[in-house]
Write an enzyme that holds these catalytic residues in place. Structure first.
Site, PDB file in Angstrom:
ATOM      1  N   ASP A 131       0.916  -1.221   0.000  1.00 22.46           N
ATOM      2  CA  ASP A 131      -0.044   0.061   0.053  1.00 22.46           C
ATOM      3  C   ASP A 131       1.015   1.256  -0.011  1.00 22.46           C
ATOM      4  OD1 ASP A 131      -2.409   1.526   0.193  1.00 22.46           O
ATOM      5  OD2 ASP A 131      -3.276   0.529   2.004  1.00 22.46           O
ATOM      6  N   ASP A 136     -10.539   2.194  -3.231  1.00 19.67           N
ATOM      7  CA  ASP A 136     -11.251   1.898  -2.058  1.00 19.67           C
ATOM      8  C   ASP A 136     -12.675   2.052  -1.974  1.00 19.67           C
ATOM      9  OD1 ASP A 136      -8.981   1.453  -0.614  1.00 19.67           O
ATOM     10  OD2 ASP A 136      -8.881   3.561   0.193  1.00 19.67           O
TER      11      ASP A 136
HETATM   12  C1  DGJ Z   1      -5.943   1.957   1.959  1.00 18.87           C
HETATM   13  C2  DGJ Z   1      -6.154   0.748   1.211  1.00 18.87           C
HETATM   14  O1  DGJ Z   1      -6.636   0.927   0.030  1.00 18.87           O
HETATM   15  C3  DGJ Z   1      -7.260  -0.417   1.864  1.00 18.87           C
HETATM   16  O2  DGJ Z   1      -7.748  -1.323   1.464  1.00 18.87           O
HETATM   17  C4  DGJ Z   1      -6.576  -0.544   3.194  1.00 18.87           C
HETATM   18  O3  DGJ Z   1      -5.472  -1.392   3.151  1.00 18.87           O
HETATM   19  C5  DGJ Z   1      -6.208   0.479   4.196  1.00 18.87           C
HETATM   20  N1  DGJ Z   1      -5.406   1.488   3.283  1.00 18.87           N
HETATM   21  C6  DGJ Z   1      -5.222   0.219   5.343  1.00 18.87           C
HETATM   22  O4  DGJ Z   1      -4.783   1.157   5.962  1.00 18.87           O
END
Ligand code: DGJ
Length: 722
Positions: free
Chosen positions: A470, A538
């Site tokens: 991430d 997201d």
């Molecule tokens: C952003 C990601 O896109 C989510 O799926 C998740 O992993 C969060 N970060 C966790 O902090």
């Protein structure tokens, strides 16, 4: 008969040389199965673009390069010559491909052809400044079967003085001379990535770019151009391209006052500067281009196939993406051994194959205010370490994946307390936090080595199959204490980060990686060389996803488009039925992110059936041909169809989302079938099969019975034996 002629022509193109050269006319012709590209040297020694479009079979059709006219002192010849790679020098006023400043302040750079080399599908053309030993080599790689061409440029400084490079682009694409072109591109924001946008091209420049350090949610480095609005999904001429760079990039679409459209792409010139000392060189990232005679749909299918066979790790042999479970939306930071085990048991029963534990397992990570940088297992949440959980997951028949965010640090972390200088910053200036985190300066080799060793240790200590990597904020204050060439950080950061992906994969051959940057903030043809799938957004709300996925699929393959089924109401408060959510997510790499502890018996039953159905069709979805039949941007219905490469299986997904009272859903005409073949079709949830010819299914279509908002269906289509 027609089919076999096409097959013969295709075979002929593939067996023939993909690059031909005419010494008499100083012209090169680059050929693929679906398009051609030509360039030549004009009477002044400049390299000039001559053709980009449909396939050509006769070299003689390409006229020799000829510099453009000079109409007045204000309209010099160099503004009307389609130079393949334009040095900023002489009377050149178009978007330059390369701009430099010598140590003595001289900025003029005029590149003329020197030599070339053809090696299989590669062509190198060397150009040199008219005075100095400054060389630019243009490298072309032709992908004959996929219909793609890769452009890259390398600047070599063999002069005696250092050069400051202010712009070095990957390449320029020229459209056939004329006006009336239309640009398609992808814009967005966090939780609303890859929105397809179309607008007419007029005189002047249109810039799409990232200045944020990563590829960004706000725009994606892909473009498609058609003329007179004439292309649609399945017909019309479409020129398209995509950059392979995961940092600051820029695509400049320029229509000159002389009715010439040109597209320059590469590193963003914003805050760009790179010193190339005598004896050194600088090489750009790749800019890929293609052309289709069959609309936006075929352009996308060409890119999808190209990504699967030429870009993604495994080169076409990579496994189908497994059904994944991810804990984030269910638990957020509240992960622990019993909780994750309980979810894992439930996920396994649904048919999940890869269980991924998301954020919260390390350091003092109980909220997003602390812990990033401290990649040791949190002893309160996992007193026995990660091994018992991983063993439980594996004994349930699933593989284990783990979330990491290696490029970041919370000020409240042991790492930051030990190395405050490792975070990007300008000395004496405030450090801007986003999500209470700072960006590590990955351009520094010591930071790079530290991060590599952290990830290498995790992958060595545990049987981790998959990292979800991430990156949850863009850059700010991109400074570098003590470094003489501060601005090089933009480029070196990306190169060092990519290097970690490459080294990890080389050292741990079975390891898979997902690229996530707060959703789809790092999706481009550069990162795709290093990862197996990407987190699309997201925003997992199924209706919003239809548009996000429509845009995503313009440029990127369904195989890498990670899509989860999550709980409702979600994001904007909308509640769609579980079936709708499953069918939306099944159009890519299916995942589940729901809190399974809250699933009813009926939910479990439906989810199990849906996962089983997905496994039956996922080869077609992930590696087949996508036909976007009805766009979510247009009406009440969205429909997408996938056809397997061998044509034996096809699957239709249809969604109703804004029905007016009793307005029936339209018949959906299928695509990509053999009109002469007979197909049997079965609606999801029904037992009976009905047979139709391909001709009927493509001319009359399938009537889908959808009633009410967020009703959805899928139809399985199989070629009947002859
Ligand atoms: C952003 C990601 O896109 C989510 O799926 C998740 O992993 C969060 N970060 C966790 O902090």
């Amino acid at each position: 008969m027609r089919k076999s002629v096409i097959a013969l022509l295709f075979a002929a193109v593939l067996s023939a040389q993909s690059i031909e050269y005419s010494a008499g006319r100083k012209t090169w012709l680059l050929k693929t199965a679906s398009n051609a590209y030509a360039l030549g040297v004009n009477q002044r020694g400049e390299l000039q673009n001559l053709y980009w479009g449909g396939p050509l079979w006769r070299f003689d059709d390409i006229h020799a390069a000829q510099a453009g006219p000079e109409w007045s002192s204000f309209d010099p010849s160099q503004s009307q010559t389609n130079e393949e790679f334009l040095g900023w020098g002489g009377t050149r006023y178009l978007e330059p491909s390369v701009k430099i400043t010598r140590a003595n302040g001289v900025r003029d750079l005029v590149l003329h052809y020197v030599s070339h080399k053809i090696d299989g599908n590669q062509l190198d053309i060397v150009m040199k400044d008219i005075n100095d030993d400054i060389f630019v080599t243009l490298n072309y790689l032709v992908y004959p079967a996929e219909g793609m061409i890769r452009k890259q440029a390398k600047l070599e400084n063999r002069s005696g003085q250092p050069l400051t490079v202010e712009s070095l682009q990957s390449g320029v694409w020229y459209l056939p001379h004329g006006e009336g072109y239309r640009l398609s591109y992808l814009t967005g924001r966090w939780a609303a990535e890859t929105q397809l946008t179309r607008e007419d091209i007029h005189t002047g420049e249109k810039v799409i770019e990232s200045r944020k350090g990563h590829t960004s949610h706000n725009a994606n480095p892909w473009f498609a151009i058609d003329q007179d609005g004439a292309a649609n999904e399945e017909s019309g001429r479409v020129w398209f391209g995509a950059l392979g760079w995961s940092g600051n990039w820029r695509i400049t679409v320029e229509q000159t006052p002389y009715s010439q459209v040109r597209v320059t792409g590469g590193w963003n010139t914003f805050d760009f500067s790179y010193t190339v000392k005598p004896g050194e060189s600088l090489e750009t990232p790749p800019f890929y281009g293609g052309y289709s005679n069959h609309g936006f749909g075929e352009a996308s299918r060409m890119l999808h196939r190209f990504e699967r066979t030429q870009i993604l790790p495994g080169g076409g042999k990579a496994r189908l993406r497994p059904v994944l479970y991810n804990s984030w939306e269910a638990t957020e930071f509240a992960v622990d051994e019993p909780g994750q085990k309980a979810l894992a048991e439930k996920a396994a029963k649904l048919g999940v194959e890869l269980f991924v534990m998301d954020d919260g397992w390390f350091g003092k990570r109980n909220t997003d205010h602390a812990g990033l940088g401290d990649w040791t297992v949190n002893p309160q949440k996992f007193p026995r370490g990660l091994t018992p959980l991983i063993e439980a997951v594996r004994s349930l028949g699933m593989q284990f994946g783990l979330w990491v965010e290696p490029e970041m640090v919370n000020p409240d972390s042991d790492l930051y307390r030990a190395h405050p200088d490792w975070a990007m910053h300008f000395p004496g200036r405030p450090r801007s936090e986003l999500r209470t985190q700072l960006v590590l300066n990955m351009a520094r080799d010591d930071v790079k080595e530290h991060i590599f060793s952290v990830l290498d240790k995790l992958a060595s200590d545990y049987p981790i199959k998959y990292f979800k990597w991430d990156m949850n904020r863009p850059f700010a204050e991109p400074g570098w204490d003590g470094a003489p060439d501060q601005k090089e950080l933009w480029v070196k950061y990306v190169r060092n980060t990519w290097e970690i992906f490459d080294r990890l994969r080389a050292k741990h051959p079975g390891l898979e990686i997902e690229s996530c940057s707060g959703g789809g903030g790092r999706v481009d043809l550069g990162i795709l060389k290093r990862v197996d799938e990407v987190w699309t957004s997201d925003n997992t709300e199924a209706f919003d996803r239809l548009r996000i996925q429509e845009g995503f699929s313009q440029a990127y393959a369904p195989k890498i488009m990670s899509a989860w089924v999550t709980d409702v109401p979600n994001m904007n408060g909308r509640s769609t039925p579980l079936k709708f959510r499953f069918l939306v997510a099944m159009q890519g790499a299916l995942g589940i992110g729901s809190n399974l502890n809250k699933f009813s018996e009926a939910d479990v039953q439906l989810a199990t059936q849906m996962v089983a159905y997905y496994k039956k069709i996922r080869g077609t979805v992930q590696e087949g041909k996508l036909y976007r039949l009805v766009s979510p941007r247009i009406g009440d219905v969205t429909a997408n169809q996938y056809v397997s490469e061998d044509g034996a299986q096809s699957v239709l997904f249809a969604f109703l989302h804004s029905q007016q009272y009793r307005k029936p859903a339209p018949a959906i005409r299928l695509a990509g079938l053999d009109p002469k073949a007979v197909y049997r079709i079965q609606v999801l949830g029904q037992n009976d099969w009905r047979t139709f010819s391909g001709a009927y299914l493509m001319n009359e279509g399938v009537t889908v019975r959808l009633a009410g908002d967020y009703d959805s269906t899928s139809v399985l289509i199989e070629k009947a034996a002859n």
